[in-house]
Write a protein that holds these residues in place. Structure first.
Motif, PDB file in Angstrom:
ATOM      1  N   ARG A   1     -30.644  19.234 -58.742  1.00 14.89           N
ATOM      2  CA  ARG A   1     -31.548  20.291 -58.281  1.00 14.89           C
ATOM      3  C   ARG A   1     -32.503  19.650 -57.282  1.00 14.89           C
ATOM      4  O   ARG A   1     -33.196  18.681 -57.608  1.00 14.89           O
ATOM      5  N   LEU A   2     -32.529  20.174 -56.062  1.00 10.92           N
ATOM      6  CA  LEU A   2     -33.293  19.592 -54.960  1.00 10.92           C
ATOM      7  C   LEU A   2     -34.273  20.640 -54.457  1.00 10.92           C
ATOM      8  O   LEU A   2     -33.932  21.822 -54.375  1.00 10.92           O
ATOM      9  N   ARG A   3     -35.471  20.205 -54.079  1.00  9.54           N
ATOM     10  CA  ARG A   3     -36.466  21.197 -53.655  1.00  9.54           C
ATOM     11  C   ARG A   3     -37.409  20.635 -52.607  1.00  9.54           C
ATOM     12  O   ARG A   3     -37.787  19.462 -52.652  1.00  9.54           O
ATOM     13  N   SER A   4     -37.797  21.496 -51.673  1.00  3.98           N
ATOM     14  CA  SER A   4     -38.849  21.190 -50.709  1.00  3.98           C
ATOM     15  C   SER A   4     -39.536  22.510 -50.364  1.00  3.98           C
ATOM     16  O   SER A   4     -38.887  23.441 -49.886  1.00  3.98           O
TER      17      SER A   4
ATOM     18  N   THR B   1     -31.929  27.082 -43.505  1.00  5.55           N
ATOM     19  CA  THR B   1     -30.650  26.361 -43.449  1.00  5.55           C
ATOM     20  C   THR B   1     -30.827  24.894 -43.068  1.00  5.55           C
ATOM     21  O   THR B   1     -30.271  24.021 -43.749  1.00  5.55           O
ATOM     22  N   PRO B   2     -31.579  24.565 -42.009  1.00  2.00           N
ATOM     23  CA  PRO B   2     -31.765  23.136 -41.719  1.00  2.00           C
ATOM     24  C   PRO B   2     -32.361  22.364 -42.896  1.00  2.00           C
ATOM     25  O   PRO B   2     -31.940  21.235 -43.175  1.00  2.00           O
ATOM     26  N   LEU B   3     -33.319  22.974 -43.601  1.00  3.67           N
ATOM     27  CA  LEU B   3     -33.932  22.287 -44.737  1.00  3.67           C
ATOM     28  C   LEU B   3     -32.930  22.105 -45.873  1.00  3.67           C
ATOM     29  O   LEU B   3     -32.871  21.030 -46.480  1.00  3.67           O
ATOM     30  N   ALA B   4     -32.140  23.132 -46.164  1.00  4.77           N
ATOM     31  CA  ALA B   4     -31.134  23.009 -47.222  1.00  4.77           C
ATOM     32  C   ALA B   4     -30.122  21.920 -46.885  1.00  4.77           C
ATOM     33  O   ALA B   4     -29.758  21.107 -47.747  1.00  4.77           O
ATOM     34  N   VAL B   5     -29.663  21.881 -45.633  1.00  6.85           N
ATOM     35  CA  VAL B   5     -28.705  20.847 -45.220  1.00  6.85           C
ATOM     36  C   VAL B   5     -29.360  19.461 -45.277  1.00  6.85           C
ATOM     37  O   VAL B   5     -28.731  18.489 -45.699  1.00  6.85           O
ATOM     38  N   ALA B   6     -30.632  19.371 -44.892  1.00  8.45           N
ATOM     39  CA  ALA B   6     -31.344  18.093 -44.953  1.00  8.45           C
ATOM     40  C   ALA B   6     -31.479  17.612 -46.393  1.00  8.45           C
ATOM     41  O   ALA B   6     -31.266  16.426 -46.691  1.00  8.45           O
ATOM     42  N   LEU B   7     -31.838  18.510 -47.309  1.00  9.61           N
ATOM     43  CA  LEU B   7     -31.962  18.147 -48.726  1.00  9.61           C
ATOM     44  C   LEU B   7     -30.640  17.614 -49.266  1.00  9.61           C
ATOM     45  O   LEU B   7     -30.599  16.569 -49.939  1.00  9.61           O
ATOM     46  N   VAL B   8     -29.563  18.314 -48.953  1.00  4.40           N
ATOM     47  CA  VAL B   8     -28.245  17.923 -49.453  1.00  4.40           C
ATOM     48  C   VAL B   8     -27.785  16.610 -48.809  1.00  4.40           C
ATOM     49  O   VAL B   8     -27.202  15.750 -49.476  1.00  4.40           O
ATOM     50  N   THR B   9     -28.072  16.434 -47.519  1.00  2.00           N
ATOM     51  CA  THR B   9     -27.689  15.191 -46.844  1.00  2.00           C
ATOM     52  C   THR B   9     -28.427  13.997 -47.438  1.00  2.00           C
ATOM     53  O   THR B   9     -27.822  12.944 -47.697  1.00  2.00           O
ATOM     54  N   ASP B  10     -29.723  14.143 -47.678  1.00  2.00           N
ATOM     55  CA  ASP B  10     -30.476  13.058 -48.323  1.00  2.00           C
ATOM     56  C   ASP B  10     -29.883  12.731 -49.690  1.00  2.00           C
ATOM     57  O   ASP B  10     -29.777  11.554 -50.072  1.00  2.00           O
ATOM     58  N   HIS B  11     -29.497  13.758 -50.436  1.00  3.80           N
ATOM     59  CA  HIS B  11     -28.877  13.541 -51.741  1.00  3.80           C
ATOM     60  C   HIS B  11     -27.549  12.791 -51.600  1.00  3.80           C
ATOM     61  O   HIS B  11     -27.265  11.862 -52.367  1.00  3.80           O
TER      62      HIS B  11
ATOM     63  N   GLU C   1     -28.918  20.581 -33.987  1.00  2.00           N
ATOM     64  CA  GLU C   1     -29.939  20.061 -33.068  1.00  2.00           C
ATOM     65  C   GLU C   1     -31.218  19.695 -33.816  1.00  2.00           C
ATOM     66  O   GLU C   1     -31.789  18.618 -33.607  1.00  2.00           O
ATOM     67  N   LYS C   2     -31.680  20.585 -34.687  1.00  2.00           N
ATOM     68  CA  LYS C   2     -32.916  20.323 -35.435  1.00  2.00           C
ATOM     69  C   LYS C   2     -32.791  19.084 -36.319  1.00  2.00           C
ATOM     70  O   LYS C   2     -33.767  18.364 -36.531  1.00  2.00           O
ATOM     71  N   LEU C   3     -31.589  18.849 -36.833  1.00  2.00           N
ATOM     72  CA  LEU C   3     -31.372  17.704 -37.718  1.00  2.00           C
ATOM     73  C   LEU C   3     -31.091  16.415 -36.952  1.00  2.00           C
ATOM     74  O   LEU C   3     -30.967  15.352 -37.556  1.00  2.00           O
ATOM     75  N   GLY C   4     -30.987  16.511 -35.636  1.00  2.00           N
ATOM     76  CA  GLY C   4     -30.734  15.320 -34.840  1.00  2.00           C
ATOM     77  C   GLY C   4     -29.350  14.750 -35.040  1.00  2.00           C
ATOM     78  O   GLY C   4     -29.128  13.540 -34.882  1.00  2.00           O
TER      79      GLY C   4
ATOM     80  N   GLU D   1     -27.323   5.007 -41.607  1.00  2.00           N
ATOM     81  CA  GLU D   1     -28.098   4.079 -40.779  1.00  2.00           C
ATOM     82  C   GLU D   1     -28.923   4.803 -39.723  1.00  2.00           C
ATOM     83  O   GLU D   1     -29.942   4.273 -39.263  1.00  2.00           O
ATOM     84  N   GLU D   2     -28.491   5.991 -39.324  1.00  2.00           N
ATOM     85  CA  GLU D   2     -29.171   6.725 -38.261  1.00  2.00           C
ATOM     86  C   GLU D   2     -30.432   7.443 -38.725  1.00  2.00           C
ATOM     87  O   GLU D   2     -31.219   7.885 -37.893  1.00  2.00           O
ATOM     88  N   CYS D   3     -30.608   7.580 -40.018  1.00  2.00           N
ATOM     89  CA  CYS D   3     -31.815   8.282 -40.498  1.00  2.00           C
ATOM     90  C   CYS D   3     -32.410   7.565 -41.710  1.00  2.00           C
ATOM     91  O   CYS D   3     -32.442   8.112 -42.814  1.00  2.00           O
ATOM     92  N   PRO D   4     -32.902   6.345 -41.511  1.00  2.00           N
ATOM     93  CA  PRO D   4     -33.477   5.598 -42.633  1.00  2.00           C
ATOM     94  C   PRO D   4     -34.676   6.296 -43.260  1.00  2.00           C
ATOM     95  O   PRO D   4     -34.993   6.076 -44.437  1.00  2.00           O
ATOM     96  N   GLU D   5     -35.357   7.151 -42.473  1.00  2.00           N
ATOM     97  CA  GLU D   5     -36.523   7.864 -42.991  1.00  2.00           C
ATOM     98  C   GLU D   5     -36.132   9.056 -43.857  1.00  2.00           C
ATOM     99  O   GLU D   5     -36.976   9.644 -44.545  1.00  2.00           O
ATOM    100  N   GLY D   6     -34.858   9.435 -43.819  1.00  2.00           N
ATOM    101  CA  GLY D   6     -34.386  10.595 -44.553  1.00  2.00           C
ATOM    102  C   GLY D   6     -34.340  11.827 -43.675  1.00  2.00           C
ATOM    103  O   GLY D   6     -35.119  11.967 -42.727  1.00  2.00           O
ATOM    104  N   MET D   7     -33.432  12.734 -43.973  1.00  2.15           N
ATOM    105  CA  MET D   7     -33.246  13.913 -43.140  1.00  2.15           C
ATOM    106  C   MET D   7     -34.373  14.922 -43.286  1.00  2.15           C
ATOM    107  O   MET D   7     -34.726  15.608 -42.322  1.00  2.15           O
TER     108      MET D   7
END
Length: 200
Positions: free
Chosen positions: A8-11, A116-126, A152-155, A183-189
């Motif tokens: 379960r992921l949340r932001s 959608t960008p936030l949901a994809v970012a949460l899942v990618t970080d996971h 584009e928003k996710l780089g 390696e391209e997003c060490p700070e997290g998506m």
């Protein structure tokens, strides 16, 4: 990795959690209301292929079996506690690849709000931090300007063009392929997305 699912992921007011049979009523209502909006981007069954599950319960059962096998992570998207769509990690490949693709759809009511960008970012970080994957990709129809904006928003970088790649809306459709590695997003998506939005 067993700790990767269920999760379960949340932001903020966006939550991503396992799709469940109990989502059936909300899922059907959202899909019915958004039928025309989603049709141009929906996967369809090509001639001669095995038919898709005939009920939502069968769909969830199949996805959960794949999740237990570690090949798919089927998530529901909630906004403010209300069912709003899906984001699914598909085609998880281990071994020397450590790769997956991500697909998604969203209730039009929430379009344009960065869900959608936030949901994809949460899942990618996971996928990167918990599941141990190295690379994720999005396959997007060239005409799908909303999804191109997500990449584009996710780089995420365009890495290829795949003619007649997926059967969508009744025919084999070309797709642009976008990808990112850990390696391209060490700070997290999620952090990357937040930084992008603060500069817009």
């Amino acid at each position: 990795m067993s700790q990767a699912w269920p999760a379960r992921l949340r932001s903020g007011d966006v939550t991503v959690r396992p799709l469940e049979a109990a989502d059936g009523r909300a899922w059907r209502e959202v899909r019915r209301r958004n039928a025309a909006w989603l049709a141009p981007w929906d996967a369809t069954v090509p001639p001669g292929a095995t038919a898709r599950p005939d009920s939502f319960r069968s769909l969830v059962r199949r996805l959960h079996k794949q999740a237990r096998a570690g090949t798919t992570y089927p998530f529901a998207i909630e906004v403010g506690g209300r069912f709003a769509g899906q984001v699914t990690v598909n085609n998880i490949v281990r071994g020397s690849a450590q790769f997956a693709s991500i697909g998604y759809w969203l209730d039009q009511r929430y379009a344009g709000r960065g869900v959608t960008p936030l949901a994809v970012a949460l899942v990618t970080d996971h996928c990167f931090r918990v599941a141990g994957l190295h690379r994720v990709e999005l396959a997007i129809r060239p005409e799908n300007t909303n999804s191109l904006r997500v990449a584009e928003k996710l780089g995420m970088h365009e890495v290829g063009y795949a003619p007649k790649f997926l059967h969508i809306d009744g025919a084999w459709r070309d797709h642009r392929i976008y990808a990112i590695t850990v390696e391209e997003c060490p700070e997290g998506m999620v952090a990357r997305l937040s930084a992008h939005e603060s500069h817009e």
